[in-house]
Design an enzyme around this catalytic site. Structure first.
Site, PDB file in Angstrom:
ATOM      1  N   THR A   1      -1.796  -2.355   6.243  1.00 37.38           N
ATOM      2  CA  THR A   1      -0.824  -2.896   7.203  1.00 37.38           C
ATOM      3  C   THR A   1       0.384  -1.965   7.298  1.00 37.38           C
ATOM      4  OG1 THR A   1      -1.549  -5.026   6.342  1.00 37.38           O
ATOM      5  CG2 THR A   1       0.312  -5.050   7.870  1.00 37.38           C
TER       6      THR A   1
ATOM      7  N   SER B   1      -3.663  -6.919  -6.416  1.00 38.84           N
ATOM      8  CA  SER B   1      -3.304  -7.356  -5.064  1.00 38.84           C
ATOM      9  C   SER B   1      -4.441  -8.148  -4.424  1.00 38.84           C
ATOM     10  CB  SER B   1      -2.959  -6.124  -4.216  1.00 38.84           C
ATOM     11  OG  SER B   1      -2.592  -6.503  -2.916  1.00 38.84           O
TER      12      SER B   1
ATOM     13  N   LYS C   1      -6.412  -4.185   0.703  1.00 40.64           N
ATOM     14  CA  LYS C   1      -5.195  -4.298  -0.111  1.00 40.64           C
ATOM     15  C   LYS C   1      -4.656  -2.971  -0.625  1.00 40.64           C
ATOM     16  CE  LYS C   1      -4.243  -7.743   0.363  1.00 40.64           C
ATOM     17  NZ  LYS C   1      -3.998  -8.361   1.718  1.00 40.64           N
TER      18      LYS C   1
ATOM     19  N   PHE D   1       9.133  -2.174   2.687  1.00 41.78           N
ATOM     20  CA  PHE D   1       8.520  -3.457   2.332  1.00 41.78           C
ATOM     21  C   PHE D   1       9.399  -4.612   2.821  1.00 41.78           C
ATOM     22  CE2 PHE D   1       7.985  -7.000  -0.678  1.00 41.78           C
ATOM     23  CZ  PHE D   1       6.651  -7.276  -0.445  1.00 41.78           C
TER      24      PHE D   1
ATOM     25  N   TYR E   1      -1.236   5.294  -1.578  1.00 40.53           N
ATOM     26  CA  TYR E   1      -0.176   4.270  -1.554  1.00 40.53           C
ATOM     27  C   TYR E   1       0.998   4.717  -2.434  1.00 40.53           C
ATOM     28  CZ  TYR E   1       1.878  -0.437  -2.130  1.00 40.53           C
ATOM     29  OH  TYR E   1       2.718  -1.529  -2.153  1.00 40.53           O
TER      30      TYR E   1
ATOM     31  N   HIS F   1     -12.302  -1.751   7.045  1.00 46.23           N
ATOM     32  CA  HIS F   1     -12.442  -1.723   5.583  1.00 46.23           C
ATOM     33  C   HIS F   1     -13.850  -1.259   5.205  1.00 46.23           C
ATOM     34  CE1 HIS F   1      -8.617  -3.557   4.860  1.00 46.23           C
ATOM     35  NE2 HIS F   1      -8.941  -4.767   5.279  1.00 46.23           N
TER      36      HIS F   1
ATOM     37  N   ARG G   1       3.475  -9.520  -0.751  1.00 48.80           N
ATOM     38  CA  ARG G   1       3.651 -10.151  -2.063  1.00 48.80           C
ATOM     39  C   ARG G   1       4.719  -9.445  -2.893  1.00 48.80           C
ATOM     40  NH1 ARG G   1       1.304  -9.691  -7.150  1.00 48.80           N
ATOM     41  NH2 ARG G   1       0.455  -7.691  -6.453  1.00 48.80           N
ATOM     42  N   LYS G   2       4.438  -8.210  -3.320  1.00 47.08           N
ATOM     43  CA  LYS G   2       5.418  -7.457  -4.132  1.00 47.08           C
ATOM     44  C   LYS G   2       5.640  -6.054  -3.588  1.00 47.08           C
ATOM     45  CE  LYS G   2       5.489  -9.514  -8.672  1.00 47.08           C
ATOM     46  NZ  LYS G   2       5.269  -9.279 -10.113  1.00 47.08           N
TER      47      LYS G   2
HETATM   48  S1  PPS Z   1      -5.279  -5.896   4.045  1.00 48.04           S
HETATM   49  O1  PPS Z   1      -5.446  -7.371   4.030  1.00 48.04           O
HETATM   50  O2  PPS Z   1      -6.413  -5.241   3.384  1.00 48.04           O
HETATM   51  O3  PPS Z   1      -5.024  -5.363   5.368  1.00 48.04           O
HETATM   52  O4  PPS Z   1      -4.012  -5.650   3.107  1.00 48.04           O
HETATM   53  P1  PPS Z   1      -3.197  -4.269   2.994  1.00 48.04           P
HETATM   54  O5  PPS Z   1      -2.199  -4.221   4.062  1.00 48.04           O
HETATM   55  O6  PPS Z   1      -4.115  -3.137   2.812  1.00 48.04           O
HETATM   56  O7  PPS Z   1      -2.470  -4.449   1.580  1.00 48.04           O
HETATM   57  C1  PPS Z   1      -1.497  -5.423   1.312  1.00 48.04           C
HETATM   58  C2  PPS Z   1      -0.676  -4.881   0.166  1.00 48.04           C
HETATM   59  O8  PPS Z   1       0.218  -3.873   0.686  1.00 48.04           O
HETATM   60  C3  PPS Z   1       1.558  -4.262   0.433  1.00 48.04           C
HETATM   61  N1  PPS Z   1       2.424  -3.802   1.521  1.00 48.04           N
HETATM   62  C4  PPS Z   1       3.408  -2.905   1.337  1.00 48.04           C
HETATM   63  N2  PPS Z   1       3.794  -2.222   0.251  1.00 48.04           N
HETATM   64  C5  PPS Z   1       4.842  -1.379   0.390  1.00 48.04           C
HETATM   65  N3  PPS Z   1       5.509  -1.206   1.551  1.00 48.04           N
HETATM   66  C6  PPS Z   1       5.159  -1.869   2.668  1.00 48.04           C
HETATM   67  N4  PPS Z   1       5.816  -1.677   3.799  1.00 48.04           N
HETATM   68  C7  PPS Z   1       4.037  -2.756   2.587  1.00 48.04           C
HETATM   69  N5  PPS Z   1       3.412  -3.570   3.486  1.00 48.04           N
HETATM   70  C8  PPS Z   1       2.436  -4.194   2.804  1.00 48.04           C
HETATM   71  C9  PPS Z   1       1.466  -5.783   0.334  1.00 48.04           C
HETATM   72  O9  PPS Z   1       2.609  -6.318  -0.255  1.00 48.04           O
HETATM   73  C10 PPS Z   1       0.204  -5.928  -0.492  1.00 48.04           C
HETATM   74  O10 PPS Z   1       0.376  -5.482  -1.826  1.00 48.04           O
HETATM   75  P2  PPS Z   1       0.801  -6.439  -3.050  1.00 48.04           P
HETATM   76  O11 PPS Z   1       0.688  -5.590  -4.282  1.00 48.04           O
HETATM   77  O12 PPS Z   1      -0.142  -7.589  -3.075  1.00 48.04           O
HETATM   78  O13 PPS Z   1       2.226  -6.849  -2.791  1.00 48.04           O
END
Ligand code: PPS
Length: 307
Positions: A63, A150, A59, A241, A205, A120, A269-270
């Site tokens: 991605t 998250s 998290k 996002f 991040y 991870h 999510r956010k």
């Molecule tokens: S995982 O399951 O570990 O692979 O998840 P991971 O991708 O590491 O983390 C998911 C969180 O990253 C946010 N996210 C983004 N944030 C900003 N910009 C982009 N493009 C983006 N893509 C994924 C995702 O919303 C999750 O964070 P939260 O705070 O829950 O929204």
């Protein structure tokens, strides 16, 4: 791949016996039982020197970074980067799950190097072949408060992870390193200590949110690529996002709803810095920070909880 992005991989998850898998310790790190029981074969994995590792605590922007890297390696071609769901384009090295879901090792064995590989695993559990073969590696870290928030929502929606229980108790599990893949504190410190010797690109991040173009260019230089300005601009737009939330090959809607219940909390999510303010009570924050100082005091890793 059939219509609607439904692949044999998606189908295999549809047919597998999914439960909230218990965690088993591997050298002190709690891992999903299927991963723990296959750890020897994961440890023996030998990458090609051209393979690239993307390592994160869950998290923390995995991605997002995967999509940036895939686009950089394909000169910003959005169509090519929608060739398959993220889990197939960039497999999770250590994943083992009930049949017929293919393991990460199986998926990787069918790909030709150079491959991009997600993990991870904390530094000490990464197969040593990555360092012996001098593979490039990108590590992405996210501030503990947002990472925790998250992960909490992810564990609510991901029916293969242990039940998170109430938020208050979840904070303590996080502080004690009892969640899947272990301690956030040890994770971020482990890669930080090794970043220079192993030539690991250590990203944050919060920096990516603050100035995505700067960080995309940083990754580009690390990969020894040189893309045109407009291509870089396109990659920044495609990895916002909002764009990724709408991208069915990146937003994890390709995981069947019986495993990822997006109506409980969407994977995308956010995507913000500072959402932790909506989660911690003042008392929880005080307790969390007191513990944070103890766990992180010898390390000066420049985390930011606001930008
Ligand atoms: S995982 O399951 O570990 O692979 O998840 P991971 O991708 O590491 O983390 C998911 C969180 O990253 C946010 N996210 C983004 N944030 C900003 N910009 C982009 N493009 C983006 N893509 C994924 C995702 O919303 C999750 O964070 P939260 O705070 O829950 O929204």
């Amino acid at each position: 791949m059939s219509e609607g992005g439904n692949t044999s991989y998606t189908d295999s998850i549809q047919r597998a016996a999914i439960e909230r898998f218990p965690l088993i310790n591997v050298r002190g790190v709690p891992l999903m039982n299927y991963i723990a029981n296959n750890f020897d074969s994961i440890w023996d994995f030998t990458p090609d020197p051209s393979d690239l590792l993307i390592a994160t605590y869950p998290k923390s922007g995995t991605t997002w970074t995967q999509e940036i890297v895939d686009l950089l390696l394909h000169n910003g071609d959005a169509e090519i980067c929608r060739r398959a769901p993220m889990t197939e384009r960039i497999p999770l090295l250590e994943i083992f799950a009930p049949p017929p879901i293919p393991s990460g090792l199986e998926l990787l064995s069918k790909m030709d190097p150079p491959r991009v590989i997600k993990t991870h695993l904390p530094f000490q559990l990464v197969p040593p072949g990555f360092w012996e073969n001098k593979c490039k590696a990108i590590y992405v870290a996210r501030n503990a408060r947002d990472n925790l928030a998250s992960y909490y929502h992810f564990d609510r929606m991901n029916k293969s992870q242990p039940d998170p229980g109430p938020w208050e108790g979840y904070i303590h599990k996080f502080m004690r390193g009892e969640l899947s893949w272990g301690s956030w504190y040890e994770h971020v410190k482990g890669y930080w200590k090794e970043r220079e010797e192993r030539n690991i690109l250590y990203l944050f991040y919060e920096d990516m949110k603050e100035n995505p173009r700067r960080e995309v260019e940083r990754i580009m230089r690390y990969l020894e690529l040189s893309l045109a300005d407009d291509v870089i601009g396109r990659i920044v737009a495609l990895t916002s996002f909002e764009s990724m939330k709408d991208n069915p090959m990146a937003n994890y809607t390709f995981i069947p709803e019986r495993v990822f219940v997006h109506s409980i909390s969407p994977f995308m999510r956010k995507g913000e810095v500072g959402d932790w303010t909506n989660h911690f009570t003042p008392e929880q924050l005080r307790m969390f920070e007191e513990d944070y100082e103890k766990q992180m005091n010898e390390f000066d890793i420049p985390f930011r909880t606001n930008i």
